[in-house]
Design an enzyme around this catalytic site. Structure first.
Site, PDB file in Angstrom:
ATOM      1  N   ASP A  92       7.425  39.491  75.637  1.00 40.31           N
ATOM      2  CA  ASP A  92       6.249  40.312  75.912  1.00 40.31           C
ATOM      3  C   ASP A  92       5.014  39.520  75.514  1.00 40.31           C
ATOM      4  O   ASP A  92       5.119  38.485  74.843  1.00 40.31           O
ATOM      5  CB  ASP A  92       6.330  41.636  75.116  1.00 40.31           C
ATOM      6  N   VAL A 110       5.139  36.102  81.276  1.00 36.38           N
ATOM      7  CA  VAL A 110       6.120  35.850  82.341  1.00 36.38           C
ATOM      8  C   VAL A 110       5.472  35.370  83.637  1.00 36.38           C
ATOM      9  O   VAL A 110       6.167  34.968  84.566  1.00 36.38           O
ATOM     10  CB  VAL A 110       7.001  37.090  82.615  1.00 36.38           C
ATOM     11  N   SER A 134       9.128  50.670  92.091  1.00 42.94           N
ATOM     12  CA  SER A 134       8.419  51.923  91.817  1.00 42.94           C
ATOM     13  C   SER A 134       8.458  52.754  93.096  1.00 42.94           C
ATOM     14  O   SER A 134       8.533  52.191  94.193  1.00 42.94           O
ATOM     15  CB  SER A 134       6.960  51.633  91.456  1.00 42.94           C
ATOM     16  N   TYR A 148      -0.828  46.782  93.149  1.00 43.04           N
ATOM     17  CA  TYR A 148       0.373  47.184  92.403  1.00 43.04           C
ATOM     18  C   TYR A 148       1.470  47.656  93.356  1.00 43.04           C
ATOM     19  O   TYR A 148       2.620  47.199  93.290  1.00 43.04           O
ATOM     20  CB  TYR A 148      -0.002  48.306  91.431  1.00 43.04           C
ATOM     21  N   LYS A 159       5.324  46.182  94.183  1.00 42.17           N
ATOM     22  CA  LYS A 159       6.546  46.962  93.959  1.00 42.17           C
ATOM     23  C   LYS A 159       7.384  47.051  95.235  1.00 42.17           C
ATOM     24  O   LYS A 159       8.615  47.109  95.192  1.00 42.17           O
ATOM     25  CB  LYS A 159       6.195  48.346  93.414  1.00 42.17           C
TER      26      LYS A 159
HETATM   27  N1  LIG Z   1       5.418  54.231  83.806  1.00 39.29           N
HETATM   28  C1  LIG Z   1       5.537  54.489  85.095  1.00 39.29           C
HETATM   29  O1  LIG Z   1       5.113  55.556  85.594  1.00 39.29           O
HETATM   30  C2  LIG Z   1       6.214  53.492  86.004  1.00 39.29           C
HETATM   31  C3  LIG Z   1       6.528  53.896  87.316  1.00 39.29           C
HETATM   32  C4  LIG Z   1       7.135  53.000  88.164  1.00 39.29           C
HETATM   33  C5  LIG Z   1       7.422  51.714  87.736  1.00 39.29           C
HETATM   34  N2  LIG Z   1       7.106  51.348  86.475  1.00 39.29           N
HETATM   35  C6  LIG Z   1       7.382  49.945  86.086  1.00 39.29           C
HETATM   36  O2  LIG Z   1       8.114  49.888  84.892  1.00 39.29           O
HETATM   37  C7  LIG Z   1       7.828  48.662  84.217  1.00 39.29           C
HETATM   38  C8  LIG Z   1       7.538  48.955  82.750  1.00 39.29           C
HETATM   39  O3  LIG Z   1       6.370  49.742  82.662  1.00 39.29           O
HETATM   40  P1  LIG Z   1       6.085  50.787  81.501  1.00 39.29           P
HETATM   41  O4  LIG Z   1       5.759  52.061  82.144  1.00 39.29           O
HETATM   42  O5  LIG Z   1       7.144  50.740  80.471  1.00 39.29           O
HETATM   43  O6  LIG Z   1       4.690  50.207  80.962  1.00 39.29           O
HETATM   44  P2  LIG Z   1       4.253  49.613  79.553  1.00 39.29           P
HETATM   45  O7  LIG Z   1       2.835  49.209  79.747  1.00 39.29           O
HETATM   46  O8  LIG Z   1       4.606  50.546  78.454  1.00 39.29           O
HETATM   47  O9  LIG Z   1       5.189  48.322  79.414  1.00 39.29           O
HETATM   48  C9  LIG Z   1       4.947  47.130  80.111  1.00 39.29           C
HETATM   49  C10 LIG Z   1       5.147  45.970  79.138  1.00 39.29           C
HETATM   50  O10 LIG Z   1       4.949  44.739  79.864  1.00 39.29           O
HETATM   51  C11 LIG Z   1       4.219  43.881  79.021  1.00 39.29           C
HETATM   52  N3  LIG Z   1       3.543  42.850  79.825  1.00 39.29           N
HETATM   53  C12 LIG Z   1       2.437  43.005  80.607  1.00 39.29           C
HETATM   54  N4  LIG Z   1       2.090  41.825  81.147  1.00 39.29           N
HETATM   55  C13 LIG Z   1       2.986  40.915  80.704  1.00 39.29           C
HETATM   56  C14 LIG Z   1       3.146  39.520  80.912  1.00 39.29           C
HETATM   57  N5  LIG Z   1       2.296  38.823  81.675  1.00 39.29           N
HETATM   58  N6  LIG Z   1       4.187  38.891  80.314  1.00 39.29           N
HETATM   59  C15 LIG Z   1       5.033  39.584  79.516  1.00 39.29           C
HETATM   60  N7  LIG Z   1       4.922  40.896  79.282  1.00 39.29           N
HETATM   61  C16 LIG Z   1       3.914  41.567  79.865  1.00 39.29           C
HETATM   62  C17 LIG Z   1       3.243  44.786  78.289  1.00 39.29           C
HETATM   63  O11 LIG Z   1       2.695  44.178  77.135  1.00 39.29           O
HETATM   64  C18 LIG Z   1       4.113  45.979  77.990  1.00 39.29           C
HETATM   65  O12 LIG Z   1       4.773  45.875  76.743  1.00 39.29           O
HETATM   66  C19 LIG Z   1       6.649  48.024  84.967  1.00 39.29           C
HETATM   67  O13 LIG Z   1       7.125  47.002  85.832  1.00 39.29           O
HETATM   68  C20 LIG Z   1       6.103  49.177  85.779  1.00 39.29           C
HETATM   69  O14 LIG Z   1       5.436  48.769  86.950  1.00 39.29           O
HETATM   70  C21 LIG Z   1       6.507  52.195  85.586  1.00 39.29           C
END
Ligand SMILES: NC(=O)c1ccc[n+]([C@@H]2O[C@H](COP(=O)([O-])OP(=O)(O)OC[C@H]3O[C@@H](n4cnc5c(N)ncnc54)[C@H](O)[C@@H]3O)[C@@H](O)[C@H]2O)c1
Length: 255
Positions: free
Chosen positions: A47, A71, A150, A164, A168
């Protein structure tokens, strides 16, 4: 005579296995990390949030190897994979989960730097990390990958989240193509969460009126939790999903 592939639950399956979770310091990634450690795995957690990584390390000790890794940077990914393999001996499972919404902008106004940032963090990272994962050693013949797509891939997401949503959609295509490339040695699937209450859209979720409005259009009438998405991720990563590859599973309360 067909080789027998007995159905397995995730209980016992992850014992002594190694997984890598990107974006594992918070939200869905942290919930998956917690479940995998609970099931006996050792987990590499990457992270950019050092403070949250430290919390994860405090919670799980040497069952996790936490590292600050962006990443979106290929060199950083390759170096971190080398360190992970040196520490744990190999890596068997991967959750490509790190992601950002990015600054809200329409296609008309899209700024090139921001577009590159969202594409790099959400999409190019999946190429970099998957490539490093495939090249890393593993003693297992049933490796698996789960990517985070997503429902925005098909709904287009909120207006202003076009970059975004595009990434996805591409992650869904990437999943199907990578599943073909890696079969039969590894399975590759994706999850398409709906609205999950994590920090990714803190600005939107901070207002209870927004939560109510979003819940009202979801058949199950509520937002999902990170733990519910993590259950689906652990299932797809495990031997309980041994005949499933190249699919995108909605975790969206029916939306
Ligand atoms: N929460 C939602 O509603 C939702 C819906 C659909 C998809 N998603 C997907 O689920 C995944 C996780 O999201 P989440 O909701 O847990 O959000 P979150 O923000 O809680 O977690 C995302 C994590 O990714 C880390 N991150 C961001 N950029 C980074 C980088 N360049 N290198 C390494 N780490 C990095 C952040 O620091 C964070 O800890 C994402 O890919 C998101 O698009 C989430």
């Amino acid at each position: 005579m067909q080789q027998s592939h007995s159905a397995a639950t995730s209980v016992g399956y992850f014992q002594d296995r190694v997984a890598l979770v990107t974006g594992g310091a918070s939200g869905i990634g942290r919930a998956v990390t917690d479940k995998l450690v609970g099931l006996g795995a050792r987990v590499g957690v990457w992270d950019i949030n050092a403070e949250r990584l430290a919390e994860c390390r405090t919670a799980h000790g040497d069952r996790v190897m936490t590292a600050v890794v962006n990443v979106a940077e290929r060199k950083a990914v390759d170096a971190a994979m080398e360190a992970l393999v040196a520490n744990f001996g190999g890596v068997d499972h991967l959750l490509n989960n790190a992601g950002i919404i990015g600054t809200r902008m329409t296609a008309e106004d899209m700024n090139e730097l921001e577009l590159d940032r969202v594409l790099s963090v959400n999409l190019k990272s999946a190429f970099y990390v998957s490539s490093a994962f495939i090249r890393a050693p593993s003693a297992r013949e049933d490796r698996s990958v789960v990517n985070l797509s997503s429902i925005a891939a098909r709904t287009g997401g909120m207006v202003g989240n076009i970059a975004y949503a595009t990434t996805k959609g591409a992650i869904a295509s990437f999943t199907v193509a990578l599943a073909k490339e890696l079969a039969p040695k590894a399975r590759v699937n994706a999850l398409a969460p709906g609205v999950i209450n994590t920090e990714i859209q803190q600005d939107v979720f901070a207002d209870p009126a927004n939560i109510e409005a979003m819940a009202s259009v979801i058949p199950l009438k509520r937002l999902g939790t990170a733990a519910e998405v993590a259950d689906a991720a652990v299932w797809l990563l495990s031997g309980a999903a041994s005949y499933i590859t190249g699919v995108v599973v909605d975790v969206s309360g029916g939306r």
